[in-house]
Design a protein around this motif. Structure first.
Motif, PDB file in Angstrom:
ATOM      1  N   ALA A  78     -90.746  68.557 -14.004  1.00 52.77           N
ATOM      2  CA  ALA A  78     -90.094  69.537 -14.868  1.00 52.77           C
ATOM      3  C   ALA A  78     -88.626  69.649 -14.490  1.00 52.77           C
ATOM      4  N   ARG A  79     -87.790  69.724 -15.501  1.00 46.05           N
ATOM      5  CA  ARG A  79     -86.349  69.898 -15.291  1.00 46.05           C
ATOM      6  C   ARG A  79     -85.803  70.877 -16.323  1.00 46.05           C
ATOM      7  N   ILE A  80     -84.644  71.464 -16.001  1.00 45.53           N
ATOM      8  CA  ILE A  80     -83.920  72.316 -16.941  1.00 45.53           C
ATOM      9  C   ILE A  80     -82.595  71.618 -17.235  1.00 45.53           C
ATOM     10  N   VAL A  81     -82.331  71.352 -18.522  1.00 48.76           N
ATOM     11  CA  VAL A  81     -81.165  70.539 -18.870  1.00 48.76           C
ATOM     12  C   VAL A  81     -80.320  71.216 -19.949  1.00 48.76           C
ATOM     13  N   LYS A  82     -79.120  70.697 -20.113  1.00 48.03           N
ATOM     14  CA  LYS A  82     -78.269  71.099 -21.230  1.00 48.03           C
ATOM     15  C   LYS A  82     -77.612  69.844 -21.788  1.00 48.03           C
ATOM     16  N   GLU A  83     -77.245  69.917 -23.055  1.00 51.00           N
ATOM     17  CA  GLU A  83     -76.632  68.764 -23.713  1.00 51.00           C
ATOM     18  C   GLU A  83     -75.123  68.815 -23.534  1.00 51.00           C
ATOM     19  N   THR A  84     -74.541  67.688 -23.148  1.00 49.99           N
ATOM     20  CA  THR A  84     -73.087  67.566 -23.006  1.00 49.99           C
ATOM     21  C   THR A  84     -72.622  66.350 -23.808  1.00 49.99           C
ATOM     22  N   ALA A  85     -71.323  66.119 -23.800  1.00 47.49           N
ATOM     23  CA  ALA A  85     -70.778  64.964 -24.520  1.00 47.49           C
ATOM     24  C   ALA A  85     -71.311  63.658 -23.943  1.00 47.49           C
ATOM     25  N   GLU A  86     -71.667  63.699 -22.653  1.00 47.18           N
ATOM     26  CA  GLU A  86     -72.174  62.486 -21.994  1.00 47.18           C
ATOM     27  C   GLU A  86     -73.697  62.381 -22.072  1.00 47.18           C
ATOM     28  N   GLY A  87     -74.333  63.340 -22.721  1.00 48.48           N
ATOM     29  CA  GLY A  87     -75.787  63.345 -22.804  1.00 48.48           C
ATOM     30  C   GLY A  87     -76.369  64.567 -22.112  1.00 48.48           C
ATOM     31  N   TYR A  88     -77.642  64.512 -21.813  1.00 53.59           N
ATOM     32  CA  TYR A  88     -78.309  65.653 -21.166  1.00 53.59           C
ATOM     33  C   TYR A  88     -78.132  65.585 -19.657  1.00 53.59           C
ATOM     34  N   VAL A  89     -77.781  66.740 -19.068  1.00 56.20           N
ATOM     35  CA  VAL A  89     -77.615  66.826 -17.613  1.00 56.20           C
ATOM     36  C   VAL A  89     -78.390  68.036 -17.108  1.00 56.20           C
ATOM     37  N   ASP A  90     -78.809  67.960 -15.842  1.00 57.94           N
ATOM     38  CA  ASP A  90     -79.505  69.088 -15.232  1.00 57.94           C
ATOM     39  C   ASP A  90     -78.540  70.256 -15.036  1.00 57.94           C
ATOM     40  N   VAL A  91     -79.033  71.454 -15.305  1.00 54.67           N
ATOM     41  CA  VAL A  91     -78.227  72.639 -15.029  1.00 54.67           C
ATOM     42  C   VAL A  91     -78.486  73.057 -13.586  1.00 54.67           C
ATOM     43  N   PRO A  92     -77.580  73.791 -12.963  1.00 53.45           N
ATOM     44  CA  PRO A  92     -77.825  74.262 -11.600  1.00 53.45           C
ATOM     45  C   PRO A  92     -79.082  75.124 -11.516  1.00 53.45           C
ATOM     46  N   VAL A  93     -79.746  75.082 -10.380  1.00 50.08           N
ATOM     47  CA  VAL A  93     -80.939  75.897 -10.165  1.00 50.08           C
ATOM     48  C   VAL A  93     -80.595  77.363 -10.395  1.00 50.08           C
ATOM     49  N   GLY A  94     -81.434  78.050 -11.155  1.00 46.17           N
ATOM     50  CA  GLY A  94     -81.202  79.460 -11.466  1.00 46.17           C
ATOM     51  C   GLY A  94     -80.527  79.693 -12.792  1.00 46.17           C
ATOM     52  N   GLU A  95     -79.967  78.626 -13.399  1.00 47.53           N
ATOM     53  CA  GLU A  95     -79.312  78.770 -14.697  1.00 47.53           C
ATOM     54  C   GLU A  95     -80.271  78.396 -15.819  1.00 47.53           C
TER      55      GLU A  95
END
Length: 545
Positions: free
Chosen positions: A370-387
């Motif tokens: 399981a991961r928590i991600v956000k979409e950026t111009a470069e694609g999906y990246v993991d958000v910092p823990v707790g965000e």
């Protein structure tokens, strides 16, 4: 710390493996092995009668043999439209034995919804509860249905049309069936219909491997770290089997552990209270509205519910206040979890050995990433823990895809196996997950998914309606309540009550708006798009949330 480090693993009991293994050749092999081990133990108890594991396997094989004789072959679809009952289990395993696909049909569906699912799945066979038989007959001419089998629970039988037959009359008491090779990774076992913001219901393809993996994940997490289990382990089976939550986490998992399912065809709080008193079950899994009803019962303390080893909630968000009130009355821990149809369904849960954090749905099951991600111009990246970000999941329980919908499959299921859930969540430093909101507009009412676009399309069919927006508003009992906002056509006159009555003709009861507000104008964006979000925020503000 990163998600790939799996910080939750430090909480795993030593008897829980990090990965999950599947030692079955098929879903039917699950029942076969259970029958070999627990032959004369009760498997199913319903309306005062019990069926042993041996009897359950035998009847399932009889039904499979009977289906085979009328032409059912590997890959064929059989629709099941039944309340919880032993025949649901018999029908499922008959389909699994033949390499067929079981199509789950909600018994609350009206004709329009039944017709859609039957046509989309192209099911040629169907097993239906006798009270629902007339609905199916009305739509049959517009579908591929060739054969209908009817289940009754006693009493006078319904007059059936030529070619249709009651389940018991259809059975021939032999199990002469050729072996059907099953590729557990590729062969679909179940089509579980779910929807989305488009309002088009999609068939989630769950393979034998998806379901077997999830059954083992749930059972390992729940039972491997239990020191003492009763010889006749009883599980209350009141969650609807037509939904994969009740089917996989309850009905099929009970077979995996050799439990006795105490089957209830529907949830009635007094029946459940009485059953708990009489049978002293080991486990009960339910949705929040069921726990609301139990918590409102004046005799809850006398029900002996505090003697149940494991109480688990899912299917919809579990309010923290409900947990506190419930536990104050009965002093037994109420656990929460998370899943979706696309993960067969369980992905994250709070097992008995895990220290609980209120508001958290727990930690990932064995074999689940399981991961928590956000979409950026470069694609999906993991958000910092707790965000906060979008929750994505990967594991053996993740679906094969959506039935006949490759483009929609590609939108949520990426090449590297990650499933994008559309749910907003966060993970804390201990690896506990918290579901914050839904990226999608799906409404969850009484544990059922309601898709706004579908309801809107029905409202648009009314001659007086010009524009419609449907939202879910927070409800302390249902989780969410369906509410519609309407702009009428110029000169049209119709009351909210009449529109609600109109909706009831075309929608299952849980989808029908509980309130309709008629406005002069509905909010729109600069390009004319109706703004659902603004209305929901306004309603939430009214409630002071």
């Amino acid at each position: 710390m990163s998600y790939l480090q799996k910080p939750w693993l430090k909480y795993y009991d030593s008897r829980i493996d990090e990965q999950v293994s599947v030692n079955y050749d098929s879903l039917f092999d699950l029942l076969k092995q259970a029958s070999n081990i627990h032959s004369e133990k009760p498997a199913l108890t319903f309306l005062g009668r019990s069926w042993t594991y041996k009897e359950t396997k035998t009847i399932s094989e009889w039904f499979a043999a009977s289906l085979y004789r009328v032409g059912f072959k590997k890959g064929d679809r059989i629709a099941i439209m039944l309340p919880n009952c032993p025949h649901y289990i018999f029908s499922l395993f008959a389909a699994f034995r033949l390499g067929g696909i079981a199509v789950q049909v909600n018994p609350m569906y009206v004709e329009r919804e039944i017709e859609y699912v039957l046509n989309d799945s192209e099911a040629e066979y169907m097993i239906v509860f006798e009270a629902l038989y007339p609905r199916v007959k009305k739509v049959q001419p517009h579908t591929s249905l060739k054969k209908i089998f009817v289940v009754g629970f006693g009493g006078s039988k319904t007059q059936l049309a030529e070619g249709d037959i009651y389940f018991d009359e259809f059975l021939t008491h032999d199990n002469i069936i050729p072996e059907m090779p099953i590729d557990i990774n590729e062969d679909v076992a179940i089509l579980q219909y779910t929807g989305g913001t488009t309002g088009v219901a999609k068939g989630v393809m769950l393979t034998h491997q998806n379901l077997l993996a999830n059954i083992n994940q749930v059972c390992d997490f729940t039972y491997n770290a239990v020191d003492e289990k009763p010889e006749n382990l009883k599980i209350i089976s009141v969650l609807p089997m037509f939904h994969v939550y009740g089917l996989s986490c309850n009905a099929l998992s009970a077979i995996r552990i050799g439990g006795n399912q105490l089957i209830l065809p529907r949830f009635d709080v007094n029946e459940v209270i009485e059953l708990i008193k009489q049978e002293k079950p080991f486990q009960m899994t339910a949705v929040p509205t069921m726990f609301f009803a139990l918590n409102s019962h004046p005799n809850l303390e006398e029900s002996l519910i505090d003697e149940i080893f494991y109480l688990n909630s899912g299917g919809a968000p579990l309010p923290v206040e409900l947990i506190k009130l419930f536990e104050k009355r009965v002093r037994v821990r109420l656990n929460d979890g998370y899943g979706l149809s696309e993960t067969a369904p369980s992905a994250i849960s709070t097992p008995p050995f895990l220290p609980r954090k209120l508001g958290s749905v727990g930690i990932p099951l064995p074999g689940t990433e399981a991961r928590i991600v956000k979409e950026t111009a470069e694609g999906y990246v993991d958000v910092p823990v707790g965000e906060a970000g979008e929750l994505i999941l990967r594991g053996p329980q993740v679906m094969k895809g959506y039935w006949k919908r490759p483009s929609e499959t590609m939108e949520v299921l990426k090449e590297d196996g990650w499933l994008f859930t559309g749910d907003i969540a966060k993970m804390d430093e201990d690896g506990y997950f918290y579901i914050l909101d839904r990226k999608k507009d799906i409404i969850i009412s009484n544990g059922y998914n309601v898709y706004p676009r579908e309801v809107e399309e029905i409202l648009y069919q009314h001659e007086a309606v010009e524009e419609a927006i449907v939202i879910g508003i927070p409800d302390s009992y249902r989780g969410e309540t369906v509410k519609a906002f309407i702009k009428l056509k110029q000169g049209a006159v119709v009351s909210s009550e009449k529109l609600i009555e109109f909706s009831k003709i075309y929608l299952a009861p849980y989808k029908v708006p509980k309130a309709i507000e008629i406005l002069d104008e509905l909010p729109k964006s600069s390009v004319g798009k109706l703004l659902r979000r603004m209305l929901r925020e306004k309603e939430v503000h009214k409630l002071g949330i």
